[in-house]
Design a protein around this motif. Structure first.
Motif, PDB file in Angstrom:
ATOM      1  N   GLU A   1      34.171  39.048  42.487  1.00  0.00           N
ATOM      2  CA  GLU A   1      32.997  39.548  41.766  1.00  0.00           C
ATOM      3  C   GLU A   1      33.388  40.625  40.763  1.00  0.00           C
ATOM      4  OE1 GLU A   1      29.366  38.535  44.816  1.00  0.00           O
ATOM      5  OE2 GLU A   1      30.129  40.580  44.834  1.00  0.00           O
ATOM      6  N   ALA A   2      34.313  41.501  41.150  1.00  0.00           N
ATOM      7  CA  ALA A   2      34.746  42.570  40.245  1.00  0.00           C
ATOM      8  C   ALA A   2      35.425  41.970  39.017  1.00  0.00           C
ATOM      9  CB  ALA A   2      35.678  43.537  40.963  1.00  0.00           C
TER      10      ALA A   2
ATOM     11  N   ASP B   1      32.880  40.438  36.730  1.00  0.00           N
ATOM     12  CA  ASP B   1      31.937  41.381  36.136  1.00  0.00           C
ATOM     13  C   ASP B   1      32.608  42.231  35.062  1.00  0.00           C
ATOM     14  OD1 ASP B   1      29.376  42.349  35.911  1.00  0.00           O
ATOM     15  OD2 ASP B   1      29.657  43.931  37.393  1.00  0.00           O
ATOM     16  N   ASN B   2      33.854  42.645  35.285  1.00  0.00           N
ATOM     17  CA  ASN B   2      34.584  43.417  34.283  1.00  0.00           C
ATOM     18  C   ASN B   2      36.077  43.310  34.586  1.00  0.00           C
ATOM     19  OD1 ASN B   2      35.738  45.234  32.533  1.00  0.00           O
ATOM     20  ND2 ASN B   2      34.196  46.825  32.843  1.00  0.00           N
TER      21      ASN B   2
ATOM     22  N   VAL C   1      38.778  43.879  32.750  1.00  0.00           N
ATOM     23  CA  VAL C   1      39.632  45.000  32.345  1.00  0.00           C
ATOM     24  C   VAL C   1      39.556  46.123  33.372  1.00  0.00           C
ATOM     25  CG1 VAL C   1      39.992  46.780  30.610  1.00  0.00           C
ATOM     26  CG2 VAL C   1      39.455  44.452  29.902  1.00  0.00           C
ATOM     27  N   ALA C   2      38.314  46.521  33.712  1.00  0.00           N
ATOM     28  CA  ALA C   2      38.146  47.632  34.651  1.00  0.00           C
ATOM     29  C   ALA C   2      38.739  47.269  36.011  1.00  0.00           C
ATOM     30  CB  ALA C   2      36.671  47.984  34.782  1.00  0.00           C
ATOM     31  N   SER C   3      38.637  46.020  36.414  1.00  0.00           N
ATOM     32  CA  SER C   3      39.198  45.613  37.697  1.00  0.00           C
ATOM     33  C   SER C   3      40.713  45.793  37.694  1.00  0.00           C
ATOM     34  CB  SER C   3      38.860  44.149  37.991  1.00  0.00           C
ATOM     35  OG  SER C   3      37.480  43.956  37.983  1.00  0.00           O
ATOM     36  N   ARG C   4      41.318  45.411  36.569  1.00  0.00           N
ATOM     37  CA  ARG C   4      42.772  45.551  36.469  1.00  0.00           C
ATOM     38  C   ARG C   4      43.158  47.034  36.514  1.00  0.00           C
ATOM     39  NH1 ARG C   4      46.450  45.371  32.334  1.00  0.00           N
ATOM     40  NH2 ARG C   4      44.782  45.294  30.809  1.00  0.00           N
ATOM     41  N   TYR C   5      42.389  47.845  35.809  1.00  0.00           N
ATOM     42  CA  TYR C   5      42.653  49.285  35.806  1.00  0.00           C
ATOM     43  C   TYR C   5      42.512  49.860  37.212  1.00  0.00           C
ATOM     44  CZ  TYR C   5      42.849  50.147  30.736  1.00  0.00           C
ATOM     45  OH  TYR C   5      43.211  50.195  29.414  1.00  0.00           O
TER      46      TYR C   5
END
Lengths: 505, 331
Positions: B198-199, B202-203, B205-209
């Protein structure tokens, strides 16, 4: 006579967006045959002003005069027809078409609907010759370097009878030699009587080519200055809105310097081509190291390398005395590093997931998919941090996108605190959040370092940097220029370091 | 399960559920014998059982498709993967391989197909539609090459059981669907996979960060989706007792995507609803069966399906629902 040479005049320009006043009563005057730098920190209104000028946005008030006649461009195309051409940071050419096609696209000469290729080629060659470039115009654009592409974009902008040329950060992806080539072209165009607006973050370049400088701050006009008569330090103080006399720092306002702790993380001549020149940096447990400098000076670039988002291509990173290479955020997180990025919306929040899930994410990612953090533990963690950081949310299941900016930022802080890092990198943690939340975050930083955490603190706010840092590393033009410690840490010293030109070093 | 009627899951599930109830209600009044279930020789028979049995392949694929769509992707190659796994199974049976080996090899190839998709999408950043379209077109070709363009009939009681057998009076395909559903729910709720998927959707880039290995997540969901398609392929092949690579799974990718969307998972990615997808698949099959048993010309099937789907999707759209809310009356 000033007015006789005024080519373009913007007077009393204002522009608002829902909830924000982006520009109020801003002016800008461009004369024939001058290079005019538009300066300001992030959010000063430079790009909004350019978008108003080129018809991307409609202004709410004010007047734009070109050669004394009032104009009102409704689109970039219309602005271009009027003689105002823009070249953006990201070269917007069509990569798979030839140079000639790119230069003449949309204004090809035709006979009965057929393209006259010979004429198109000649026109392209002529446009490039004006810039002093000779290249094969039938070659595909993407086969040339970014620098040449930039020049092709300028040639395209000048193909019609441009009077004003706007260059928005044209040098960000060029190396020194390419920048010099670009400047030669600019000086040539200036000699032809063009008015050139130059937007950049690089001070050395501003002083290398500009005749005049207009400074904006927070959407307002600060002033117009002759470049030769405005010392760098003055320029910086105008951009940042600090009078030099204000800058004597009261020692009591600042945290005490740490001494005698061995650093656990060392960067030795770590750099990356095109984003950061090799630098040394050390950080010890319980220490807040501030990274200071203008936007694009290499602050965020340093953080990205430490957190494994970009890879260093030279130098050595040492953790606890051992050389390591960090290749992914996952790995950095495993080394107990945490990173609150600058762009909260794009790089940090998972908008539709709950506050609880956003808090747990980094810890969970660290443990892997089989190391499931049980639901009760998740709820406990969320409750704990909501209370500890005073996060205002109706409940932990609220989607994070519904929270205010400051509370979102606290959730992202909680995300990293939950994974209990030894190094926390904060990139502009207080930007765009209210004063109360700002103070809470500063208090939290002091408390965390008291417990032994190390913090790498990036901020554009000098006062904040001085107040919170044990040590300040100053960067300029992607290069470390000095390191301030103890009594040396003051807004004045930081500004001096940022302003010093290469020749002073 | 506390305050079940207030959970986001319930809010997403109520519309497809309502549509399904409506269609069933229609059948209750107008289709004689639709709800009749008979026990014959230890097996249940009836329209409802038939719906479950026929919907099984789409239901199974929709489980995998749900995860793919939750990451913001889509998998168009599931029909082709069905054809490949069916063709390989039939060929191996014809060559006299043992059943466990047949299953392992045909499903293994399906997983490899998914890893290929994951590689293109996660590693080389090919847009999911393009990446899986490649396999959608070429995969069926591969299946046809394997069988030399022919149907491959076979006789193998053990294998046919997958598509025709009954377990505890219920069609085996339906039992298998239920088992897979439970497995997927456990993986989603009792491991961190659900959060990562889900992460990522949903986003990314932010998940990778935040340290999520988004590439691994993408590999995993496409592999899982292909595995589901492989299983569906075995069911279809076993049901016919022959492999027909030019017809197996044709158009099923679209049914599976529809089922997922009806079930409340947004195509942009993020939150996903496995139960909703199953309900979507059952709704689609109930509609088809209703149209057939009502004697409506089959040409109408797609049109009626489209109408019901439009209604469900509009009901799920907040903008659409809000446009019907009355403004508070002014005195």
């Amino acid at each position: 006579m000033a007015d006789a040479t005024a080519l373009l005049q913007l007077r009393g320009i204002s522009k608002g967006f829902p909830g924000v006043k982006a520009l109020s009563d801003v002016q800008l005057t461009i004369r024939r045959g001058e290079i005019h730098s538009l300066m300001g920190e992030n959010g000063a209104g430079k790009s909004t002003l350019i978008k108003v000028l080129t018809g991307v946005y409609r202004r709410d008030g004010g007047e734009i005069l070109l050669n004394g006649t009032s104009i009102d461009a409704r689109s970039p195309e219309e602005a271009q027809r009027l003689g105002i051409s823009t070249v953006y940071q990201e070269v917007n050419l069509i990569p798979h078409l030839s140079v000639a096609e790119n230069i003449c696209l949309g204004r090809q000469t035709t006979t009965l609907g057929f393209l006259k290729w010979k004429e198109i080629r000649q026109r392209a060659e002529k446009a490039l010759a004006r810039l002093g470039i000779e290249i094969d115009v039938t070659e595909t654009v993407s086969n040339y370097s970014i620098a040449i592409q930039q020049l092709v974009a300028i040639a395209r902008a000048l193909d019609i009878d441009a009077k004003v040329l706007i260059l928005d950060e044209p040098t960000s992806s060029l190396d020194e030699k390419e920048v010099e080539a670009l400047f030669t072209v600019l000086r040539k165009l200036k000699a032809e009587g063009l008015g050139i607006v130059f937007v950049t973050h690089f001070l050395d370049q501003v002083y290398a080519v500009s005749d005049r400088i207009t400074v904006l701050r927070n959407g307002t006009y600060v002033g117009e200055y002759e470049a030769a008569l405005l010392p760098r330090l003055q320029l910086i103080s105008k951009m940042m809105g600090k009078e030099l006399s204000e800058l004597e720092m009261k020692a009591a306002d600042r945290v005490a310097t740490k001494a005698g702790v061995t650093p656990f993380l060392k960067l030795k001549q770590v750099g990356r081509k095109g984003s950061l020149k090799p630098l040394d940096l050390e950080i010890a447990a319980g220490e807040i190291v501030g990274l200071s400098g203008l936007l694009g000076s290499g602050r965020t670039e340093t953080a990205r390398i430490v957190f494994g988002l970009d890879r260093a291509d030279c130098g050595e990173l040492q953790l606890d005395g051992k050389a390591i290479s960090i290749t992914s955020p996952r790995q950095a997180s495993g080394l107990k590093f945490g990173f609150c990025p600058e762009d909260r919306k794009v790089q940090a929040i998972i908008p539709n997931l709950s506050v609880r899930e956003n808090i747990v994410l980094a810890l969970q990612a660290n443990r892997g998919w089989m190391g499931y953090v049980s639901r009760p533990t998740q709820i406990q963690l969320a409750d704990k941090f909501i209370k500890a950081l005073n996060i205002k949310t109706p409940n932990p299941e609220q989607p994070i996108r519904l929270l205010s900016g400051g509370n979102q930022q606290k959730v992202i802080l909680a995300r990293w605190l939950a994974s209990n890092p030894r190094l926390l990198i904060l990139d502009e943690p207080t930007r765009g959040i209210d004063v109360g939340a700002k103070l809470e975050i500063e208090k939290l930083m002091a408390q965390l370092t008291g417990e032994g955490m190390a913090i790498l603190f990036i901020s554009s706010d000098l006062e904040e940097t001085v107040r919170n840092s044990h040590r300040v590393v100053v960067l300029r033009d992607r290069q470390k220029v000095c390191e301030l410690r103890g009594e040396e840490i003051s807004e004045k010293n930081i500004m001096h370091a940022i302003a010093a030109s290469d020749s002073d070093q | 399960m506390n305050s079940a009627f207030n959970s986001p899951t319930w809010h997403k599930l109520k519309w497809p559920l309502a549509a399904l109830m409506l269609v069933l209600l229609y059948n209750y009044f107008y289709t004689p014998g639709f709800f009749q279930i008979e026990m014959k020789a230890g097996r249940l028979f009836g329209s409802l059982i038939d719906v479950l049995n026929r919907a099984a392949p789409v239901m199974i694929i929709s489980l995998g498709m749900t995860l793919v769509i939750a990451t913001g992707g889509v998998d168009l190659s599931v029909g082709a993967v069905m054809a490949i796994s069916g063709a390989i199974a039939a060929l191996l049976i014809a060559k006299g391989f043992a059943l466990p080996l047949v299953l392992m090899i045909s499903l293994g190839v399906a997983i490899v197909a998914g890893v290929w998709n994951g590689l293109l999408i996660g590693y080389f950043k090919v847009p999911p539609i393009v990446a899986t379209l490649i396999l959608m077109v070429s995969g069926r070709g591969v299946a046809q090459l394997l069988t030399g363009g022919n149907h491959i009939p076979f006789k193998h009681a053990g294998f046919e059981f997958i598509g025709r057998g009954y377990l505890a009076a219920i069609p085996f395909a339906a039992v298998l669907t239920l088992l897979l559903f439970i497995t997927f729910v456990i993986i989603s709720k009792r491991t961190a996979a659900g959060l990562f998927i889900e992460a990522t959707g949903d986003n990314e880039v932010a998940s990778r960060y935040a340290g999520v290995q988004t590439r691994v997540v993408q590999f995993a969901v496409y592999a899982a989706c292909s595995l589901c398609a492989g299983i569906a392929g075995l069911i279809a092949t076993a049901n016919l007792a022959e492999a027909d690579p030019s017809a197996a799974g044709i158009g099923l990718e679209l049914d599976a995507i529809l089922a997922v969307v009806i079930g409340g998972t947004a195509l942009q990615g993020g939150r996903y609803f496995l139960a909703g997808s199953l309900m979507g698949a059952i709704l689609l099959q109930t509609l088809t069966t209703t149209i057939l048993t009502r004697g409506v010309p089959t040409q109408w099937t797609q049109v009626v399906k489209a109408l019901v789907i439009i209604i469900v999707c509009l009901l799920q759209s907040e903008v659409f629902r809000r446009s019907f809310q009355r403004k508070p009356a002014t005195a």
